[in-house]
Motif scaffolding. Structure first.
Motif, PDB file in Angstrom:
ATOM      1  N   PHE A 133     -37.925  18.148  30.164  1.00  0.00           N
ATOM      2  CA  PHE A 133     -39.325  18.145  29.742  1.00  0.00           C
ATOM      3  C   PHE A 133     -40.042  19.417  30.195  1.00  0.00           C
ATOM      4  O   PHE A 133     -40.808  20.028  29.429  1.00  0.00           O
ATOM      5  N   SER A 134     -39.794  19.836  31.430  1.00  0.00           N
ATOM      6  CA  SER A 134     -40.439  21.045  31.950  1.00  0.00           C
ATOM      7  C   SER A 134     -39.997  22.282  31.176  1.00  0.00           C
ATOM      8  O   SER A 134     -40.820  23.142  30.820  1.00  0.00           O
ATOM      9  N   ALA A 135     -38.694  22.386  30.917  1.00  0.00           N
ATOM     10  CA  ALA A 135     -38.187  23.534  30.168  1.00  0.00           C
ATOM     11  C   ALA A 135     -38.719  23.538  28.738  1.00  0.00           C
ATOM     12  O   ALA A 135     -39.049  24.596  28.180  1.00  0.00           O
ATOM     13  N   PHE A 136     -38.812  22.359  28.148  1.00  0.00           N
ATOM     14  CA  PHE A 136     -39.335  22.243  26.785  1.00  0.00           C
ATOM     15  C   PHE A 136     -40.805  22.665  26.728  1.00  0.00           C
ATOM     16  O   PHE A 136     -41.225  23.407  25.832  1.00  0.00           O
ATOM     17  N   THR A 137     -41.598  22.212  27.711  1.00  0.00           N
ATOM     18  CA  THR A 137     -43.015  22.574  27.762  1.00  0.00           C
ATOM     19  C   THR A 137     -43.185  24.081  27.941  1.00  0.00           C
ATOM     20  O   THR A 137     -44.036  24.708  27.295  1.00  0.00           O
ATOM     21  N   ALA A 138     -42.371  24.659  28.810  1.00  0.00           N
ATOM     22  CA  ALA A 138     -42.450  26.107  29.044  1.00  0.00           C
ATOM     23  C   ALA A 138     -42.085  26.880  27.779  1.00  0.00           C
ATOM     24  O   ALA A 138     -42.729  27.885  27.441  1.00  0.00           O
ATOM     25  N   LEU A 164     -35.257  29.593  22.796  1.00  0.00           N
ATOM     26  CA  LEU A 164     -34.510  28.357  22.558  1.00  0.00           C
ATOM     27  C   LEU A 164     -33.184  28.370  23.316  1.00  0.00           C
ATOM     28  O   LEU A 164     -32.783  27.362  23.915  1.00  0.00           O
ATOM     29  N   ALA A 165     -32.503  29.514  23.299  1.00  0.00           N
ATOM     30  CA  ALA A 165     -31.238  29.631  24.036  1.00  0.00           C
ATOM     31  C   ALA A 165     -31.465  29.470  25.535  1.00  0.00           C
ATOM     32  O   ALA A 165     -30.666  28.824  26.229  1.00  0.00           O
ATOM     33  N   LEU A 166     -32.555  30.037  26.055  1.00  0.00           N
ATOM     34  CA  LEU A 166     -32.872  29.893  27.486  1.00  0.00           C
ATOM     35  C   LEU A 166     -33.180  28.447  27.829  1.00  0.00           C
ATOM     36  O   LEU A 166     -32.783  27.948  28.888  1.00  0.00           O
ATOM     37  N   TYR A 167     -33.850  27.753  26.939  1.00  0.00           N
ATOM     38  CA  TYR A 167     -34.160  26.326  27.119  1.00  0.00           C
ATOM     39  C   TYR A 167     -32.874  25.511  27.262  1.00  0.00           C
ATOM     40  O   TYR A 167     -32.746  24.656  28.153  1.00  0.00           O
ATOM     41  N   TYR A 168     -31.902  25.781  26.406  1.00  0.00           N
ATOM     42  CA  TYR A 168     -30.619  25.077  26.507  1.00  0.00           C
ATOM     43  C   TYR A 168     -29.852  25.498  27.765  1.00  0.00           C
ATOM     44  O   TYR A 168     -29.207  24.666  28.418  1.00  0.00           O
ATOM     45  N   ALA A 296     -36.283  10.490  20.591  1.00  0.00           N
ATOM     46  CA  ALA A 296     -37.183  10.640  19.451  1.00  0.00           C
ATOM     47  C   ALA A 296     -38.478  11.332  19.866  1.00  0.00           C
ATOM     48  O   ALA A 296     -38.996  12.180  19.134  1.00  0.00           O
ATOM     49  N   ALA A 297     -38.999  10.982  21.052  1.00  0.00           N
ATOM     50  CA  ALA A 297     -40.252  11.588  21.513  1.00  0.00           C
ATOM     51  C   ALA A 297     -40.106  13.088  21.728  1.00  0.00           C
ATOM     52  O   ALA A 297     -41.032  13.860  21.463  1.00  0.00           O
ATOM     53  N   PHE A 298     -38.942  13.528  22.199  1.00  0.00           N
ATOM     54  CA  PHE A 298     -38.726  14.936  22.478  1.00  0.00           C
ATOM     55  C   PHE A 298     -38.675  15.787  21.205  1.00  0.00           C
ATOM     56  O   PHE A 298     -38.778  17.011  21.281  1.00  0.00           O
ATOM     57  N   HIS A 299     -38.512  15.160  20.058  1.00  0.00           N
ATOM     58  CA  HIS A 299     -38.453  15.935  18.813  1.00  0.00           C
ATOM     59  C   HIS A 299     -39.839  16.180  18.211  1.00  0.00           C
ATOM     60  O   HIS A 299     -39.932  16.828  17.174  1.00  0.00           O
ATOM     61  N   ARG A 300     -40.883  15.637  18.809  1.00  0.00           N
ATOM     62  CA  ARG A 300     -42.275  15.971  18.474  1.00  0.00           C
ATOM     63  C   ARG A 300     -42.610  15.856  16.988  1.00  0.00           C
ATOM     64  O   ARG A 300     -43.343  16.674  16.454  1.00  0.00           O
ATOM     65  N   SER A 301     -42.069  14.880  16.350  1.00  0.00           N
ATOM     66  CA  SER A 301     -42.397  14.666  14.936  1.00  0.00           C
ATOM     67  C   SER A 301     -42.812  13.209  14.776  1.00  0.00           C
ATOM     68  O   SER A 301     -41.954  12.313  14.777  1.00  0.00           O
ATOM     69  N   LEU A 302     -44.118  12.973  14.677  1.00  0.00           N
ATOM     70  CA  LEU A 302     -44.620  11.600  14.637  1.00  0.00           C
ATOM     71  C   LEU A 302     -44.118  10.850  13.407  1.00  0.00           C
ATOM     72  O   LEU A 302     -43.698   9.703  13.499  1.00  0.00           O
TER      73      LEU A 302
END
Length: 349
Positions: A133-138, A164-168, A296-302
């Motif tokens: 979550f922290s990496a995704f927010t950053a 995106l590569a750094l996030y992974y 599902a929540a992490f994909h940010r598509s309601l």
């Protein structure tokens, strides 16, 4: 007055094989994720558990018995176990030695939170989720910075792909660290290495992947049709061609990040660490549902929340029943490949 316990317990050497609890005639032993517990009211220090412990996590030391009769009668009832030749790992074994031993051992993968001799805890699962979550927010915050949004389009694509590569990469590094700190093999702990599957098992996994792809894609298509019929589909959706570029190089980048790297890392996080940690505490189906909701929540598509949740359930069930991460990785990759192909076909590539 009882004397000091005769059983010396070293939980860090235990691999939770269960041999000691089976051998104990008084049901006095409990083996947990991070502990060994003896009910001294039941235990008579017969030494049966120590004799079957191949890793010397339980050792019978010299001295008087804990409870029971004393004298010659007690010695006859519970004779001192005879020494046995063994190549067991000593209690002073180093973490490096344990890693080497576990890497060379072939350990079947039990269900319920343990893979390759490594048992994910709920705390580790929550820690991994927090890092993700922290990496995704950053990553998302950095993408919105004026310095990035004002770049020429030719520079925005490599910058966004790099983020995106750094996030992974951050997630992979933390996963490896969590496993290595307990002296285990990351590939085995994540379900990426195990016993070689038979032809029948492989065929069954292929069938599940194909069936899962058909079902999840049908759910997505029906959901899109219903939402479009009621005017609920948003007018603008996230376009992969905007992220990677609507050209041949963009297609290559999308295939690499969305079809190959993305499914591998996301499965390691959600079905490798998170699912196993939740399952060890709450059981299979509650864990499968919770991780699917978080996925599902992490994909940010309601508007795509339900189809992504359905995909997460299918991936979690497959990871649990196949005791390996490769079938859900294959299903995830194929699902994303259809999305990538559709996006670039619409763009006219």
């Amino acid at each position: 007055m009882s004397s000091a316990p005769r059983l010396l317990l070293t939980p860090r050497l235990c691999d939770r094989c269960g041999a000691c609890t089976t051998a104990c005639p008084r049901d006095a032993l409990k083996v947990g994720r991070t502990y060994l517990k003896v009910d001294w009211q039941r235990c008579d220090a017969c030494g049966a558990c120590a004799r079957v412990c191949a890793r010397r996590a339980i050792v019978l030391r010299d001295g008087p018995k804990v409870r029971g009769a004393s004298g010659a009668g007690a010695q006859a009832a519970h004779p001192k176990p005879t020494p046995r030749k063994t190549t067991d790992t000593p209690r002073s074994v180093s973490a490096a030695k344990l890693r080497e031993e576990r890497a060379t051992r072939s350990v079947p993968t039990p269900k319920g939170g343990e893979r390759g001799g490594f048992q994910w805890t709920l705390l580790e699962a929550v820690a991994m989720l927090s890092v993700t979550f922290s990496a995704f927010t950053a990553k998302e915050t950095a993408a919105l910075l004026p310095a990035v949004s004002s770049m020429p389009s030719t520079l925005q694509v490599p910058v966004r792909v790099g983020m995106l590569a750094l996030y992974y990469l951050v997630q992979v590094a933390v996963l490896i660290w969590l496993v290595r700190r307990r002296g285990s093999d990351p590939l085995s702990a994540l379900g990426l290495r195990g016993q070689r599957a038979s032809f029948g098992q492989t065929l069954g996994s292929v069938g599940l992947v194909v069936g899962g792809l058909v079902v999840t894609r049908l759910v997505t298509s029906l959901y899109a049709y219903v939402t479009r019929s009621f005017g609920l589909m948003p007018s603008a959706t996230t376009d992969l061609t905007t992220m990677f570029g609507a050209n041949a190089s963009g297609l290559v980048l999308a295939l690499a990040m969305v079809v190959v790297i993305g499914p591998l890392v996301e499965e390691a996080v959600f079905r490798g660490a998170l699912l196993e940690g939740l399952m060890a505490r709450f059981g299979p189906w509650p864990a499968i549902v919770v991780q699917a909701l978080l996925f599902a929540a992490f994909h940010r598509s309601l508007w795509m929340l339900f189809p992504t949740f359905a995909l997460g359930v299918a991936l979690g069930w497959m990871a649990h029943t196949r005791s390996s991460l490769w079938p859900p990785i294959a299903l995830h990759a194929l699902y994303n490949a259809i999305t990538v192909a559709a996006a670039f076909l619409v763009a006219g590539l």
